[in-house]
Design a protein around this motif. Structure first.
Motif, PDB file in Angstrom:
ATOM      1  N   THR A  48       0.755  -1.277   0.064  1.00  0.00           N
ATOM      2  CA  THR A  48       0.075   0.168   0.058  1.00  0.00           C
ATOM      3  C   THR A  48       0.827   1.315  -0.042  1.00  0.00           C
ATOM      4  OG1 THR A  48      -0.144   0.112   2.315  1.00  0.00           O
ATOM      5  CG2 THR A  48      -1.850  -1.315   1.203  1.00  0.00           C
ATOM      6  N   ARG A  49       0.427   2.383  -0.662  1.00  0.00           N
ATOM      7  CA  ARG A  49       1.179   3.548  -1.107  1.00  0.00           C
ATOM      8  C   ARG A  49       0.708   4.576  -0.015  1.00  0.00           C
ATOM      9  NH1 ARG A  49       0.972   5.384  -6.851  1.00  0.00           N
ATOM     10  NH2 ARG A  49      -1.076   6.366  -6.078  1.00  0.00           N
ATOM     11  N   HIS A  50       1.648   5.187   0.802  1.00  0.00           N
ATOM     12  CA  HIS A  50       1.351   6.304   1.722  1.00  0.00           C
ATOM     13  C   HIS A  50       1.887   7.564   1.272  1.00  0.00           C
ATOM     14  CE1 HIS A  50      -0.699   3.212   4.496  1.00  0.00           C
ATOM     15  NE2 HIS A  50       0.277   2.352   3.733  1.00  0.00           N
ATOM     16  N   GLU A  82       0.100   1.291  -7.077  1.00  0.00           N
ATOM     17  CA  GLU A  82      -0.804   0.313  -6.558  1.00  0.00           C
ATOM     18  C   GLU A  82      -1.376  -0.665  -7.542  1.00  0.00           C
ATOM     19  OE1 GLU A  82      -3.044   2.966  -3.818  1.00  0.00           O
ATOM     20  OE2 GLU A  82      -1.880   1.787  -2.211  1.00  0.00           O
ATOM     21  N   ALA A  83      -0.823  -0.829  -8.617  1.00  0.00           N
ATOM     22  CA  ALA A  83      -1.354  -1.788  -9.567  1.00  0.00           C
ATOM     23  C   ALA A  83       0.108  -2.145 -10.542  1.00  0.00           C
ATOM     24  CB  ALA A  83      -2.371  -1.179 -10.448  1.00  0.00           C
ATOM     25  N   GLY A  84       0.156  -3.312 -11.093  1.00  0.00           N
ATOM     26  CA  GLY A  84       1.546  -3.470 -11.751  1.00  0.00           C
ATOM     27  C   GLY A  84       1.822  -5.082 -11.994  1.00  0.00           C
ATOM     28  N   HIS A 100      -1.104  -6.403  -6.088  1.00  0.00           N
ATOM     29  CA  HIS A 100      -0.373  -6.200  -7.254  1.00  0.00           C
ATOM     30  C   HIS A 100       0.328  -4.415  -7.363  1.00  0.00           C
ATOM     31  CE1 HIS A 100      -2.573  -9.539  -8.542  1.00  0.00           C
ATOM     32  NE2 HIS A 100      -1.776  -9.664  -9.664  1.00  0.00           N
ATOM     33  N   VAL A 101       1.360  -4.616  -7.452  1.00  0.00           N
ATOM     34  CA  VAL A 101       2.147  -3.117  -7.413  1.00  0.00           C
ATOM     35  C   VAL A 101       3.205  -3.248  -8.745  1.00  0.00           C
ATOM     36  CG1 VAL A 101       1.967  -3.194  -4.974  1.00  0.00           C
ATOM     37  CG2 VAL A 101       4.055  -3.942  -5.850  1.00  0.00           C
ATOM     38  N   HIS A 102       3.773  -1.916  -8.798  1.00  0.00           N
ATOM     39  CA  HIS A 102       4.644  -1.681  -9.801  1.00  0.00           C
ATOM     40  C   HIS A 102       5.513  -0.795  -9.169  1.00  0.00           C
ATOM     41  CE1 HIS A 102       7.152  -0.513 -13.301  1.00  0.00           C
ATOM     42  NE2 HIS A 102       6.858   0.644 -12.915  1.00  0.00           N
ATOM     43  N   ILE A 103       6.978  -1.557  -8.998  1.00  0.00           N
ATOM     44  CA  ILE A 103       8.125  -0.702  -8.480  1.00  0.00           C
ATOM     45  C   ILE A 103       9.242  -0.540  -9.418  1.00  0.00           C
ATOM     46  CG2 ILE A 103       9.902  -0.815  -6.779  1.00  0.00           C
ATOM     47  CD1 ILE A 103       7.899  -2.847  -5.139  1.00  0.00           C
TER      48      ILE A 103
END
Length: 210
Positions: free
Chosen positions: A43-45, A143-145, A159-162
């Motif tokens: 989760t992104r903050h 927060e999607a990827g 699912h995330v994109h870093i």
């Protein structure tokens, strides 16, 4: 013949950035955001805006201001080492700058820097909490990827994109998780954004989940 002597005070303040204007409130707020990120990996903050010493991002700087003190030596990747960073951290946090990566309780690295997570203090089976926390500067956090996260704090999958976490990072994260309860926890920073990957989180590419 006269000799010019450079003032230590001037050298110590070179590039110095402001810290928190309200240390108690702002430190607690950042700490809460980091705890929330650790509790729910992926989760992104968003943190508040604050000028940071180059080349650190505002998020990385604020995490340092909130978490570092006289008892938490920090190691800096060469690409993140500058007089502004060193002087600002020493002045506001009172922390020592570790000469070796395995001597640090915190580390500041970049996703592209080629640092091995195994180079940092892994803790021990008796004291896993004494391991290092690694703050990783990345180019984007979404927060999607294509990356699939599984583990504690994640309902089924997330699912995330870093940006910058290519296949080499995936193997490092797998090796780090395999050493549980030892291993390091990651705090990812980009701009004003924070995301966390504790050592308990499994990271894989979409379509390659087991």
């Amino acid at each position: 013949m006269s000799t010019t002597v450079q003032s230590p005070a001037v050298v110590a303040l070179e590039g110095l950035c402001d810290g928190f204007s309200d240390v108690t409130y702002q430190s607690q707020e950042v700490f809460r955001q980091v705890l929330a990120a650790m509790a729910e990996p992926g989760t992104r903050h968003d943190l508040a805006q604050l000028a940071a010493p180059g080349p650190l991002s505002p998020a990385a700087y604020q995490v340092c201001l909130a978490l570092l003190d006289q008892e938490t030596p920090v190691w800096l990747e060469p690409d993140l080492t500058s007089a502004a960073v060193i002087n600002s951290l020493r002045f506001h946090c009172g922390c020592a700058i570790a000469a070796r990566s395995d001597q640090a309780l915190f580390a500041l690295v970049t996703a592209q820097g080629g640092c091995s997570l195994s180079a940092f203090n892994q803790g021990s089976f008796e004291y896993p909490d004494r391991s290092a926390t690694v703050i990783v500067e990345v180019d984007a956090l979404e927060e999607a990827g294509e990356l699939v996260l599984e583990g504690p704090g994640i309902p089924q999958q997330r699912h995330v994109h870093i940006a910058g976490f290519e296949t080499g990072w995936l193997q490092q994260l797998a090796d780090n998780r395999a050493g549980f309860p030892c291993g390091v926890d990651l705090i990812l920073t980009c701009g004003r954004q924070v995301m966390a990957l504790p050592r308990t989180t499994r990271v894989s590419l979409e379509g390659q989940e087991k």
